[in-house]
Motif scaffolding. Structure first.
Motif, PDB file in Angstrom:
ATOM      1  N   SER A  11       0.827  -1.203   0.000  1.00 63.78           N
ATOM      2  CA  SER A  11       0.000   0.000   0.000  1.00 63.78           C
ATOM      3  C   SER A  11       0.865   1.260   0.000  1.00 63.78           C
ATOM      4  CB  SER A  11      -0.961   0.003   1.191  1.00 63.78           C
ATOM      5  OG  SER A  11      -0.262   0.043   2.422  1.00 63.78           O
ATOM      6  N   TYR A  12       2.023   1.217   0.674  1.00 63.27           N
ATOM      7  CA  TYR A  12       2.956   2.343   0.603  1.00 63.27           C
ATOM      8  C   TYR A  12       3.401   2.555  -0.845  1.00 63.27           C
ATOM      9  CZ  TYR A  12       3.739   2.447   5.718  1.00 63.27           C
ATOM     10  OH  TYR A  12       3.604   2.569   7.076  1.00 63.27           O
ATOM     11  N   LEU A  13       3.813   1.478  -1.487  1.00 65.01           N
ATOM     12  CA  LEU A  13       4.285   1.584  -2.866  1.00 65.01           C
ATOM     13  C   LEU A  13       3.188   2.077  -3.793  1.00 65.01           C
ATOM     14  CD1 LEU A  13       6.458   1.231  -4.993  1.00 65.01           C
ATOM     15  CD2 LEU A  13       5.835  -1.193  -5.153  1.00 65.01           C
ATOM     16  N   GLU A  14       1.970   1.597  -3.597  1.00 67.99           N
ATOM     17  CA  GLU A  14       0.849   2.046  -4.418  1.00 67.99           C
ATOM     18  C   GLU A  14       0.653   3.557  -4.285  1.00 67.99           C
ATOM     19  OE1 GLU A  14      -2.455  -0.282  -3.169  1.00 67.99           O
ATOM     20  OE2 GLU A  14      -1.705  -2.139  -4.095  1.00 67.99           O
ATOM     21  N   PHE A  15       0.782   4.052  -3.060  1.00 64.31           N
ATOM     22  CA  PHE A  15       0.616   5.484  -2.834  1.00 64.31           C
ATOM     23  C   PHE A  15       1.739   6.280  -3.504  1.00 64.31           C
ATOM     24  CE2 PHE A  15       1.374   9.289  -0.155  1.00 64.31           C
ATOM     25  CZ  PHE A  15       0.184   9.954  -0.426  1.00 64.31           C
ATOM     26  N   VAL A  16       2.979   5.819  -3.341  1.00 57.37           N
ATOM     27  CA  VAL A  16       4.116   6.497  -3.972  1.00 57.37           C
ATOM     28  C   VAL A  16       3.974   6.460  -5.489  1.00 57.37           C
ATOM     29  CG1 VAL A  16       6.614   6.391  -4.345  1.00 57.37           C
ATOM     30  CG2 VAL A  16       5.684   6.086  -2.038  1.00 57.37           C
ATOM     31  N   ASP A  17       3.557   5.336  -6.032  1.00 58.14           N
ATOM     32  CA  ASP A  17       3.354   5.223  -7.485  1.00 58.14           C
ATOM     33  C   ASP A  17       2.217   6.121  -7.957  1.00 58.14           C
ATOM     34  OD1 ASP A  17       5.433   3.465  -7.903  1.00 58.14           O
ATOM     35  OD2 ASP A  17       4.176   1.662  -7.887  1.00 58.14           O
ATOM     36  N   GLU A  18       1.186   6.259  -7.122  1.00 56.28           N
ATOM     37  CA  GLU A  18       0.069   7.138  -7.489  1.00 56.28           C
ATOM     38  C   GLU A  18       0.554   8.569  -7.669  1.00 56.28           C
ATOM     39  OE1 GLU A  18      -4.053   9.054  -5.632  1.00 56.28           O
ATOM     40  OE2 GLU A  18      -2.924   7.565  -4.475  1.00 56.28           O
ATOM     41  N   ILE A  19       1.315   9.071  -6.694  1.00 57.39           N
ATOM     42  CA  ILE A  19       1.827  10.434  -6.798  1.00 57.39           C
ATOM     43  C   ILE A  19       2.814  10.560  -7.964  1.00 57.39           C
ATOM     44  CG2 ILE A  19       3.184  12.209  -5.622  1.00 57.39           C
ATOM     45  CD1 ILE A  19       1.884  11.404  -3.035  1.00 57.39           C
ATOM     46  N   SER A  20       3.647   9.556  -8.129  1.00 62.46           N
ATOM     47  CA  SER A  20       4.633   9.587  -9.223  1.00 62.46           C
ATOM     48  C   SER A  20       3.954   9.628 -10.590  1.00 62.46           C
ATOM     49  CB  SER A  20       5.549   8.361  -9.138  1.00 62.46           C
ATOM     50  OG  SER A  20       6.186   8.278  -7.887  1.00 62.46           O
ATOM     51  N   SER A  21       2.770   9.057 -10.694  1.00 70.17           N
ATOM     52  CA  SER A  21       2.065   9.015 -11.982  1.00 70.17           C
ATOM     53  C   SER A  21       1.610  10.398 -12.447  1.00 70.17           C
ATOM     54  CB  SER A  21       0.850   8.082 -11.890  1.00 70.17           C
ATOM     55  OG  SER A  21      -0.164   8.636 -11.066  1.00 70.17           O
ATOM     56  N   TRP A  22       1.610  11.374 -11.554  1.00 70.28           N
ATOM     57  CA  TRP A  22       1.192  12.722 -11.946  1.00 70.28           C
ATOM     58  C   TRP A  22       2.336  13.536 -12.548  1.00 70.28           C
ATOM     59  CZ3 TRP A  22      -0.302  13.749  -6.215  1.00 70.28           C
ATOM     60  CH2 TRP A  22      -1.323  12.875  -5.822  1.00 70.28           C
ATOM     61  N   PHE A  23       3.563  13.056 -12.413  1.00 69.64           N
ATOM     62  CA  PHE A  23       4.712  13.890 -12.772  1.00 69.64           C
ATOM     63  C   PHE A  23       4.689  14.370 -14.224  1.00 69.64           C
ATOM     64  CE2 PHE A  23       7.689  11.834  -9.365  1.00 69.64           C
ATOM     65  CZ  PHE A  23       6.911  12.398  -8.371  1.00 69.64           C
ATOM     66  N   SER A  24       4.116  13.591 -15.116  1.00 70.36           N
ATOM     67  CA  SER A  24       4.097  13.972 -16.532  1.00 70.36           C
ATOM     68  C   SER A  24       2.842  14.756 -16.904  1.00 70.36           C
ATOM     69  CB  SER A  24       4.195  12.714 -17.408  1.00 70.36           C
ATOM     70  OG  SER A  24       3.115  11.835 -17.138  1.00 70.36           O
TER      71      SER A  24
END
Length: 352
Positions: A11-24
């Motif tokens: 769940s930590y990784l999912e959250f970090v990946d969620e935020i990272s997905s906005w970078f572009s």
């Protein structure tokens, strides 16, 4: 977001990946899409920070991973619009940064910063004394393990772990010099020009550092997965301090101590490299820095630390930055040494 959502590493990784997905995604679009999500996102970041502060190593890792990814986004030229400038992302970033610095402050013995002498030369001697008396000075990870026992795969791991500071030192200097003047600006400029190979593309230090990647066939894809929380913290702290003008005195202490420790540390790396007979092209970066950083450390102390140490605010900031570097490096090297000894013990058991 309910606390149970961040209940396990996935769940930590999912959250970090969620935020990272906005970078572009363009910043204005990010803020528009997330206008109703702010409370959930902030609560999640605060939960990760709280757990990291309480000693949860998994939370600490994902805290530093998210901050490292954000810094990667804001220090890389994008191929199109990106999320840099997003109000929501900035709030997330500041929460992570504040928690990171608060954690480092907890490792400073109360009263240490306030004990800094007021007179310039006495202050400079005091700063050096902090380092010489610190357990990180001539740490056995370098003097014993790297120097005497490290094998090629150990040096490969070492290079990856060092990449977040050594691999972008020129950018740190470029950010740090904004707003400076006089001898401080000139010293940073001199240091930066050396990092630029004195105008010779083939001698630019990041280019030389990348030669080590070629020796060990290190790919960009494996870099993040090989990083520990302490590796990420080392890079994050350096960039955090150089990024903000309000943290300039802390950056002076942090980078000054980084350069002062380098020659002795790199001497041990060179000995290991030569002991193992590795390709000469991969050790040029370290050989250069044994000499250059000795010069720059002296210049840094006399042309940046001394002119800056004119008020309690500046002296205390320089002292904090120095201690942040010493303390975080000590914990980092302790961890590396423990991992190296465990690995070597396991290798010995397999041979038996």
């Amino acid at each position: 977001m309910e606390q149970t959502v961040l209940a396990d590493p996935e769940s930590y990784l999912e959250f970090v990946d969620e935020i990272s997905s906005w970078f572009s995604v363009p910043a204005a679009e990010v803020d528009r899409k997330l206008s109703g999500e702010r409370a959930r996102l902030i609560a999640s970041v605060e939960l990760i920070n709280d757990r990291a502060a309480a000693g949860d190593r998994t939370a600490f890792y994902y805290q530093q991973l998210l901050l490292a990814r954000i810094y990667g986004m804001v220090t890389t030229i994008p191929h199109g619009r990106n999320a840099e400038g997003s109000v929501v992302l900035h709030e997330v970033t500041r929460l992570l940064e504040d928690a990171t610095l608060a954690a480092e402050n907890r490792f400073i013995e109360p009263g240490t910063v306030e004990a800094a002498p007021k007179e310039g030369k006495a202050f400079l001697s005091w700063i050096k004394g902090l380092a010489r008396s610190h357990r990180v000075f001539k740490h056995p990870y370098y003097t014993e393990f790297i120097n005497q026992h490290a094998q090629a795969d150990d040096l490969r791991t070492y290079v990856i772990q060092e990449s977040l500071v050594d691999g972008r030192f020129d950018d740190l200097l470029a950010m740090m010099q904004i707003g400076t003047d006089g001898p401080s600006k000139l010293e940073i400029a001199s240091n930066f020009w050396d990092e630029m190979g004195n105008g010779k593309a083939e001698e630019v230090h990041t280019h030389l550092f990348n030669k080590i990647y070629e020796v060990f066939d290190i790919t960009a894809d494996e870099m993040e997965s090989a990083m520990t929380a302490s590796d990420l913290l080392a890079g994050n702290l350096a960039l955090l301090l150089c990024r903000y003008r309000s943290l300039y005195p802390e950056a002076v202490g942090f980078l000054g101590m980084t350069e002062w420790l380098v020659p002795d540390r790199f001497t041990n790396v060179i000995r290991a490299w030569e002991r193992l007979g590795l390709p000469d092209v991969g050790i040029t970066y370290h050989r250069l820095h044994v000499t250059i950083d000795s010069v720059h450390a002296a210049g840094w102390f006399h042309n940046i630390v001394l002119p800056s140490a004119t008020s309690d605010h500046m002296r205390h900031g320089i002292a904090r930055g120095t201690l942040w570097r010493l303390n975080s490096s000590a914990r980092h090297l302790d961890e590396r040494l423990e991992q190296a000894r465990a690995k070597n013990s396991s290798d010995t058991d397999r041979k038996v």
